[in-house]
Design a protein around this motif. Structure first.
Motif, PDB file in Angstrom:
ATOM      1  N   VAL A 189       1.235  -9.714   4.247  1.00  0.00           N
ATOM      2  CA  VAL A 189       1.981  -9.560   5.561  1.00  0.00           C
ATOM      3  C   VAL A 189       3.447 -10.207   5.435  1.00  0.00           C
ATOM      4  CG1 VAL A 189       1.925  -9.597   8.291  1.00  0.00           C
ATOM      5  CG2 VAL A 189      -0.037  -8.850   7.081  1.00  0.00           C
ATOM      6  N   LEU A 193       8.003 -10.663   9.760  1.00  0.00           N
ATOM      7  CA  LEU A 193       7.596 -10.063  10.876  1.00  0.00           C
ATOM      8  C   LEU A 193       7.331 -10.846  11.896  1.00  0.00           C
ATOM      9  CD1 LEU A 193       5.889  -7.107   9.151  1.00  0.00           C
ATOM     10  CD2 LEU A 193       8.069  -7.016  10.044  1.00  0.00           C
ATOM     11  N   TYR A 194       6.261 -11.909  11.499  1.00  0.00           N
ATOM     12  CA  TYR A 194       5.986 -12.895  12.653  1.00  0.00           C
ATOM     13  C   TYR A 194       7.059 -13.688  13.219  1.00  0.00           C
ATOM     14  CZ  TYR A 194       1.309 -11.981  10.778  1.00  0.00           C
ATOM     15  OH  TYR A 194       0.149 -11.640  10.265  1.00  0.00           O
ATOM     16  N   ALA A 197       9.020 -11.509  15.415  1.00  0.00           N
ATOM     17  CA  ALA A 197       8.241 -11.402  16.852  1.00  0.00           C
ATOM     18  C   ALA A 197       8.236 -12.625  17.618  1.00  0.00           C
ATOM     19  CB  ALA A 197       6.723 -10.918  16.304  1.00  0.00           C
ATOM     20  N   GLN A 207       1.302 -10.684  18.632  1.00  0.00           N
ATOM     21  CA  GLN A 207       1.544 -10.876  17.249  1.00  0.00           C
ATOM     22  C   GLN A 207       0.515 -10.204  16.359  1.00  0.00           C
ATOM     23  OE1 GLN A 207       2.748 -14.532  15.638  1.00  0.00           O
ATOM     24  NE2 GLN A 207       4.245 -14.973  17.173  1.00  0.00           N
ATOM     25  N   VAL A 211       1.714  -6.839  14.853  1.00  0.00           N
ATOM     26  CA  VAL A 211       2.106  -7.242  13.735  1.00  0.00           C
ATOM     27  C   VAL A 211       0.879  -6.868  12.576  1.00  0.00           C
ATOM     28  CG1 VAL A 211       3.279  -8.795  12.110  1.00  0.00           C
ATOM     29  CG2 VAL A 211       4.196  -8.453  14.286  1.00  0.00           C
ATOM     30  N   THR A 212       0.049  -8.193  12.957  1.00  0.00           N
ATOM     31  CA  THR A 212      -1.193  -8.185  12.022  1.00  0.00           C
ATOM     32  C   THR A 212      -2.068  -6.994  11.791  1.00  0.00           C
ATOM     33  OG1 THR A 212      -1.178 -10.545  12.471  1.00  0.00           O
ATOM     34  CG2 THR A 212      -2.930  -9.669  11.338  1.00  0.00           C
ATOM     35  N   GLU A 299       3.370   0.482   4.962  1.00  0.00           N
ATOM     36  CA  GLU A 299       4.670  -0.004   4.997  1.00  0.00           C
ATOM     37  C   GLU A 299       5.726   0.581   3.993  1.00  0.00           C
ATOM     38  OE1 GLU A 299       7.055  -4.437   4.677  1.00  0.00           O
ATOM     39  OE2 GLU A 299       4.995  -3.907   3.869  1.00  0.00           O
TER      40      GLU A 299
END
Length: 301
Positions: A189, A193-194, A197, A207, A211-212, A299
């Motif tokens: 990942v 992205l984290y 967020a 998150q 996200v995860t 993705e």
């Protein structure tokens, strides 16, 4: 010059093709002898009555009709579906364990190895270990429950408790491989992205949710497909620990299929059961791939 090199290239190409076919031949022959031919033979036997000692006799569709009318077959199907409860439980616990071991903590590699150990251990050794754990008198589990004043049940001897015991064992045994897959997914990942967020004010649970989890859906899909196929073929632990008892309470479809083939020598009926199971596995897998379009996120670059 070109006329001289052309025949050489042709002979070298033929030589490479020869060696290529030579290397491919052993696995190809192995598949034909031990894979393709038995599959075709089982299909033929599914329409016969054969006890391995007398010549097979044509039986038409009677073996397939018996699958739907045999009460033990129906009970074995019900038992197999109950054991399916361990699939979502095992997936959830594997994800939780992977997230716990994805942090930079002391001895994390040791913990990962310990949790993965059941995956590389003999199924016979693991089954005997759990058979001792579930022992009603001297088993580790009931001895532990006595510390709280709880008298543990006869796990493998009681029809009401044998399936929960097998689910517990199956969840424990499947957590290690699934944890490794989830660890690989978590480490893939993107950290950006984290960070994005966090800038937007997302809390840890947000998150994970936005996200995860979306990034882990391909891994979850693979684990789900393989776990469902494995649950439909649940056999080894039953054979070693319970032999389908008590009162057929732990008889799975796969174990009953084995009984028909190698205990009662009803090879025609067992072949029909095997083909029915194969069709169900293919159908369930196709349905899973169709549904995956709705929730699996890949993705794009």
């Amino acid at each position: 010059m070109n006329q001289q090199t052309s025949p050489r290239r042709g002979s070298m190409a033929r030589r490479e093709a020869y060696w290529g076919y030579l290397f491919v031949a052993p696995p190809l022959l192995g598949f034909l002898i031990f894979g393709f031919v038995p599959i075709i033979m089982s299909l033929v036997l599914a329409f016969t009555r054969w006890d391995m000692f007398r010549p097979p006799k044509f039986a038409g569709l009677s073996n397939f009709e018996r699958i739907g009318s045999d009460p033990i077959v129906l009970q074995s199907v019900a038992n197999t579906l109950v054991l399916f409860l361990g699939v979502p439980i095992g997936i959830a616990l594997s994800l939780w364990l992977a997230m716990a071991l994805n942090r930079k903590i002391r001895g994390v590699n040791f913990y990962r190895a310990i949790y993965y150990l059941p995956a590389v251990s003999s199924i016979v050794a693991i089954s005997l270990l759990w058979q001792w754990i579930f022992n009603p008198e001297k088993g580790l589990l009931n001895m532990y429950l006595l510390n709280f004043g709880i008298v543990g049940p006869e796990w493998l001897q009681n029809p009401a408790w044998v399936k929960p015991a097998l689910i517990l064992m199956g969840v424990w045994g499947g957590m290690g491989p699934n944890m490794i897959l989830y660890l690989a997914g978590l480490q893939g990942v993107p950290q950006s992205l984290y960070e994005a967020a966090a800038i937007d004010g997302a809390r840890p649970w947000q998150q994970f949710l936005f996200v995860t989890w979306p990034m882990l859906t391909p891994t979850t899909f693979f684990i789900t497909v393989m776990s469902v196929i494995g649950a439909l073929q649940y056999f080894g632990q039953i054979y070693i620990m319970t032999q389908g008892g008590p009162q057929y309470a732990s008889t799975t479809y796969m174990f009953y299929l084995w009984q028909q083939a190698f205990t009662y020598y009803r090879m025609g009926f067992a072949s029909a059961m095997a083909w029915a199971l194969g069709i169900v596995i293919i159908a369930v897998t196709i349905v899973q791939f169709r549904l995956a379009r709705r929730w699996v996120y890949y993705e794009t670059v």
